[in-house]
Write a protein that holds these residues in place. Structure first.
Motif, PDB file in Angstrom:
ATOM      1  N   CYS A 153       0.821  -1.215   0.000  1.00 25.20           N
ATOM      2  CA  CYS A 153       0.000   0.000   0.000  1.00 25.20           C
ATOM      3  C   CYS A 153       0.852   1.263   0.000  1.00 25.20           C
ATOM      4  CB  CYS A 153      -0.922   0.006   1.225  1.00 25.20           C
ATOM      5  SG  CYS A 153      -2.053  -1.401   1.295  1.00 25.20           S
ATOM      6  N   ALA A 154       2.123   1.151   0.375  1.00 28.49           N
ATOM      7  CA  ALA A 154       3.002   2.323   0.404  1.00 28.49           C
ATOM      8  C   ALA A 154       3.737   2.518  -0.906  1.00 28.49           C
ATOM      9  CB  ALA A 154       4.011   2.191   1.540  1.00 28.49           C
ATOM     10  N   ALA A 155       3.896   1.452  -1.682  1.00 33.38           N
ATOM     11  CA  ALA A 155       4.695   1.543  -2.904  1.00 33.38           C
ATOM     12  C   ALA A 155       3.901   2.062  -4.084  1.00 33.38           C
ATOM     13  CB  ALA A 155       5.283   0.173  -3.242  1.00 33.38           C
TER      14      ALA A 155
ATOM     15  N   LEU B 204      -3.296   5.176  -8.008  1.00 35.32           N
ATOM     16  CA  LEU B 204      -3.398   3.854  -8.618  1.00 35.32           C
ATOM     17  C   LEU B 204      -3.837   2.769  -7.645  1.00 35.32           C
ATOM     18  CD1 LEU B 204      -0.212   3.750 -10.894  1.00 35.32           C
ATOM     19  CD2 LEU B 204      -2.562   4.289 -11.535  1.00 35.32           C
ATOM     20  N   ILE B 205      -3.804   3.052  -6.355  1.00 35.75           N
ATOM     21  CA  ILE B 205      -4.126   2.015  -5.373  1.00 35.75           C
ATOM     22  C   ILE B 205      -5.543   1.500  -5.581  1.00 35.75           C
ATOM     23  CG2 ILE B 205      -4.434   1.514  -2.926  1.00 35.75           C
ATOM     24  CD1 ILE B 205      -2.231   3.431  -2.283  1.00 35.75           C
ATOM     25  N   GLU B 206      -6.483   2.418  -5.799  1.00 36.52           N
ATOM     26  CA  GLU B 206      -7.883   2.017  -5.934  1.00 36.52           C
ATOM     27  C   GLU B 206      -8.070   1.083  -7.120  1.00 36.52           C
ATOM     28  OE1 GLU B 206     -12.269   4.095  -5.600  1.00 36.52           O
ATOM     29  OE2 GLU B 206     -10.606   5.269  -6.399  1.00 36.52           O
ATOM     30  N   ALA B 207      -7.501   1.442  -8.289  1.00 36.35           N
ATOM     31  CA  ALA B 207      -7.632   0.598  -9.472  1.00 36.35           C
ATOM     32  C   ALA B 207      -6.936  -0.746  -9.270  1.00 36.35           C
ATOM     33  CB  ALA B 207      -7.052   1.312 -10.689  1.00 36.35           C
ATOM     34  N   GLU B 208      -5.776  -0.750  -8.602  1.00 38.64           N
ATOM     35  CA  GLU B 208      -5.042  -1.995  -8.366  1.00 38.64           C
ATOM     36  C   GLU B 208      -5.815  -2.925  -7.440  1.00 38.64           C
ATOM     37  OE1 GLU B 208      -1.891  -3.459  -9.124  1.00 38.64           O
ATOM     38  OE2 GLU B 208      -2.083  -2.162 -10.863  1.00 38.64           O
TER      39      GLU B 208
ATOM     40  N   LYS C 199     -10.251  -4.038 -22.129  1.00 39.88           N
ATOM     41  CA  LYS C 199     -11.105  -5.065 -21.532  1.00 39.88           C
ATOM     42  C   LYS C 199     -11.185  -4.955 -20.015  1.00 39.88           C
ATOM     43  CE  LYS C 199     -10.266  -8.412 -25.234  1.00 39.88           C
ATOM     44  NZ  LYS C 199      -9.795  -9.789 -25.580  1.00 39.88           N
ATOM     45  N   GLY C 200     -10.766  -3.799 -19.487  1.00 36.26           N
ATOM     46  CA  GLY C 200     -10.791  -3.654 -18.041  1.00 36.26           C
ATOM     47  C   GLY C 200      -9.632  -4.375 -17.386  1.00 36.26           C
ATOM     48  N   ASN C 201      -9.669  -4.463 -16.067  1.00 33.49           N
ATOM     49  CA  ASN C 201      -8.562  -5.090 -15.343  1.00 33.49           C
ATOM     50  C   ASN C 201      -9.074  -5.718 -14.058  1.00 33.49           C
ATOM     51  OD1 ASN C 201      -5.580  -5.482 -15.101  1.00 33.49           O
ATOM     52  ND2 ASN C 201      -5.895  -4.319 -13.230  1.00 33.49           N
ATOM     53  N   LEU C 202      -8.614  -6.949 -13.809  1.00 34.70           N
ATOM     54  CA  LEU C 202      -9.011  -7.661 -12.600  1.00 34.70           C
ATOM     55  C   LEU C 202      -8.208  -7.121 -11.424  1.00 34.70           C
ATOM     56  CD1 LEU C 202     -10.982 -10.087 -12.204  1.00 34.70           C
ATOM     57  CD2 LEU C 202      -8.970 -11.556 -12.142  1.00 34.70           C
ATOM     58  N   GLY C 203      -8.899  -6.671 -10.365  1.00 32.86           N
ATOM     59  CA  GLY C 203      -8.214  -6.115  -9.210  1.00 32.86           C
ATOM     60  C   GLY C 203      -7.562  -7.183  -8.346  1.00 32.86           C
TER      61      GLY C 203
END
Length: 637
Positions: free
Chosen positions: A384-386, A391-395, A410-414
């Motif tokens: 969570c710090a890196a 981008l954290i929310e999308a990841e 095609k979107g991205n799987l979290g």
């Protein structure tokens, strides 16, 4: 006018060079001659040779297996050189950058040319470590004015070619940094990492029915340096790794061995039938003689190699081999943490792992996963710090097609959805932004996740492990962490001791050597004394990195002072860790004064290190992203 470093005007000095240094010097001279024949302008500024985004996407897809197998080793290499302003670079077999990690160099123009999509072939950049390593098929360092183009004279670069099965050149691994900060052992570290990538690629793609693992020294079987050859049912050689080619005396300068039919009897002084009659027992070592009379030691087993198509999911990093039992090396506090975790395994109780930076929190979390009933399912780690805050929310939560500008088609799987059935590890959870803490809490309560841009919630089931080097209760009191999320993630909290507090140093060293597949390595008496006296500000992670590097430099033998990194030796003269502000020391304060004291510690550290973000980050035990956020709040950025 010829450049004063041109081989045509000034021969490269050869006196007093080791064989490997002489080989590099000769390779650089050959490269300069190629550049002059091709008419490369050594004085002209290099135009950035960057391919289109579409072509880069195609190359990334083509090299998906390479990227997956290289990722863990690039992370390890980045950790080993974290104290430098260096960039770890992976290219394809044409010198196009596919992936980078690290802080990079200071000069903006150079940094822009070290991004994914940039080409570093000799044709485009002249003599340079990446392009020349590809042409020469040789591990090489190119320093400063050894670069053909003056534009690159500020760089120090070390690159190693990477070969897949049967000597097929597929990539280079490179470390680049500013010339004024070269590292004594950089090329050795890159060689080791490249060898690990080669081994991963070999085991992910090699085909054959019977695998023979061998080495002239029996203790090296099962290590980084073993030879591996795979034969079909009739005893014909199907594929062999580079170490095996070298030991067999097979040529290393051809693209493939497939055109030659090499039988078992052409290599060994034994018939294929007699060999098979020994039985395939991977636990049994036996002597095996080459046709020239040389003796090897070997073990044989039925091959687990994949069949076509040759695409596989990425292997877990080497640390996942560490089980809870292996980590139990005798320290009472660490043993207590292991005992507590075993009591709650598979009972749907979230575990919060506490400890200083580098104390082994991720390694411990992987061991928990491997000990659980979910061990055959994914282990998904998120630092969570890196990750940049945006981008954290999308990841974490993933996104649907068109969720935002630049989103994948095609979107991205979290990460949360990727962890379904397995384990989700949230490292440095104390650095998660408040806005995302509420979303994470909802996921944990409802056991479902809604990707960005989507309206449908998707059920998820995972074991939750979290880790932090901060006092979360103090952060709750300061309004920086949600109390409801704190109690949701803290089903059981375990404290990992700092290395300076542990009582099991000798056994811990043996555990790490076992993880590094070098149990035969030993430490000199001088190194043992240095280890016992060292403050170890980086804790177990630092010990692991020091040993990993030393094993490579000592070639698996006795580790002496000369095999230790200079920055490690320099720390022997630094102040003890408890005399410096650290994340733990900073947060062990009353909540009312916490923010004021933290802010002052940051100001003082910035003054002490002249604004050097890396040095301040290391001293305070804070991630660079967290430090940037706090500097911005203090108007110091």
């Amino acid at each position: 006018m010829p450049n004063k470093y041109s081989p045509s005007s000034t021969p490269l000095p050869q006196v007093g060079l080791r064989d490997d240094q002489r080989a590099i010097a000769e390779a650089i001279a050959r490269s300069w001659r190629r550049c002059m024949v091709k008419g490369v302008d050594e004085q002209a500024p290099a135009e950035d040779q960057i391919i289109t985004a579409q072509e880069l996407a195609q190359r990334l897809e083509k090299n998906r297996l390479l990227l997956a197998q290289a990722e863990p080793e690039m992370i390890t290499l980045s950790e080993q050189i974290a104290h430098t302003r260096s960039l770890v670079i992976l290219t394809d077999n044409e010198g196009v950058i596919l992936r980078t990690m690290g802080e990079g160099v200071d000069e903006n123009q150079i940094r822009a040319s070290l991004l994914p999509g940039a080409s570093w072939s000799e044709e485009h950049r002249g003599t340079n470590a990446i392009g020349t390593a590809l042409v020469e098929r040789l591990a090489i360092s190119v320093q400063g004015a050894e670069h053909f183009m003056a534009y690159h004279h500020s760089l120090s670069c070390s690159a190693v070619p990477i070969f897949a099965a049967n000597n097929h050149l597929v990539a280079t691994l490179d470390v680049s940094n500013d010339l004024n900060a070269p590292q004594q052992h950089t090329l050795a570290l890159v060689k080791m990492a490249a060898q690990m990538v080669e081994n991963r690629l070999f085991h992910a793609t090699a085909e054959g029915e019977i695998a023979v693992h061998f080495h002239v020294r029996p203790e090296f079987i099962g290590t980084l340096w073993e030879g591996v050859a795979l034969f079909d049912a009739a005893g014909q050689l199907q594929t062999i790794n580079r170490s095996g080619q070298f030991q067999f005396g097979l040529p290393l300068d051809q693209d493939s061995l497939s055109a030659r039919r090499i039988a078992f009897e052409d290599i060994f002084d034994e018939s294929w039938i007699a060999f098979k009659q020994r039985g395939l027992n991977a636990d049994v070592l036996f002597p095996l003689h080459l046709r020239n009379g040389a003796r090897l030691y070997a073990r044989a087993s039925a091959s687990q190699a994949p069949s076509a198509p040759k695409k596989m999911p990425p292997l877990a990093p080497r640390e996942s081999a560490a089980s809870l039992e292996l980590l139990d090396s005798g320290d009472p506090q660490f043993k207590l943490a292991i005992t507590q975790v075993k009591q709650v395994l598979d009972k749907d109780i979230p575990v919060l792992i506490l400890g200083e930076t580098g104390a082994g929190k991720e390694l411990f979390s992987r061991a928990i996963h491997d000990a659980s009933a979910r061990r055959h399912k994914p282990f998904i780690a998120v630092n969570c710090a890196a990750l940049p805050e945006g981008l954290i929310e999308a990841e974490l939560f993933g996104y649907e097609e068109g969720a935002y500008t630049g989103a994948k088609r095609k979107g991205n799987l979290g990460k949360i959805q990727q962890a379904d059935g397995g384990t989700l590890f949230l490292d440095e959870i104390g650095d998660m932004p408040l806005s995302l803490q509420a979303r994470l809490l909802r996921v944990l309560q409802e056991r479902s996740v809604a990707p960005l841009g989507g309206s449908k919630s998707i059920p998820v089931n995972f074991m939750l492990l979290s880790a932090t080097n901060q006092k979360l209760k103090d952060k709750v009191a300061a309004g920086e962490f949600r109390s409801d999320l704190y109690y949701r993630i803290n089903g059981l909290s375990v404290q990992l001791p700092a290395l300076r507090e542990r009582l099991d140093m000798a056994r811990l060293i043996q555990v790490i050597l076992q993880i590094e597949q070098a149990p035969q390595a030993t430490l000199s008496e001088e190194v043992v004394a240095l280890f016992n006296d060292h403050p170890w500000p980086g804790n177990v992670r630092q010990l692991h990195n020091v040993l990993r590097t030393a094993v490579a430099l000592a070639d698996g033998g006795v580790i002496g002072r000369q095999h230790l990194m200079q920055d490690f030796l320099d720390e022997m003269h630094a102040k003890k860790a408890d005399a410096e502000p650290s994340a733990v020391g900073m947060t062990a304060l009353p909540a009312a004064s916490l923010k004021v004291q933290n802010d002052e510690a940051i100001r003082q550290a910035m003054l002490q290190h002249g604004g050097n973000i890396s040095a301040v980050s290391r001293q305070l035990g804070l991630s660079r992203n967290t430090l940037y956020r706090r500097l911005k709040a203090l108007n110091l950025s």
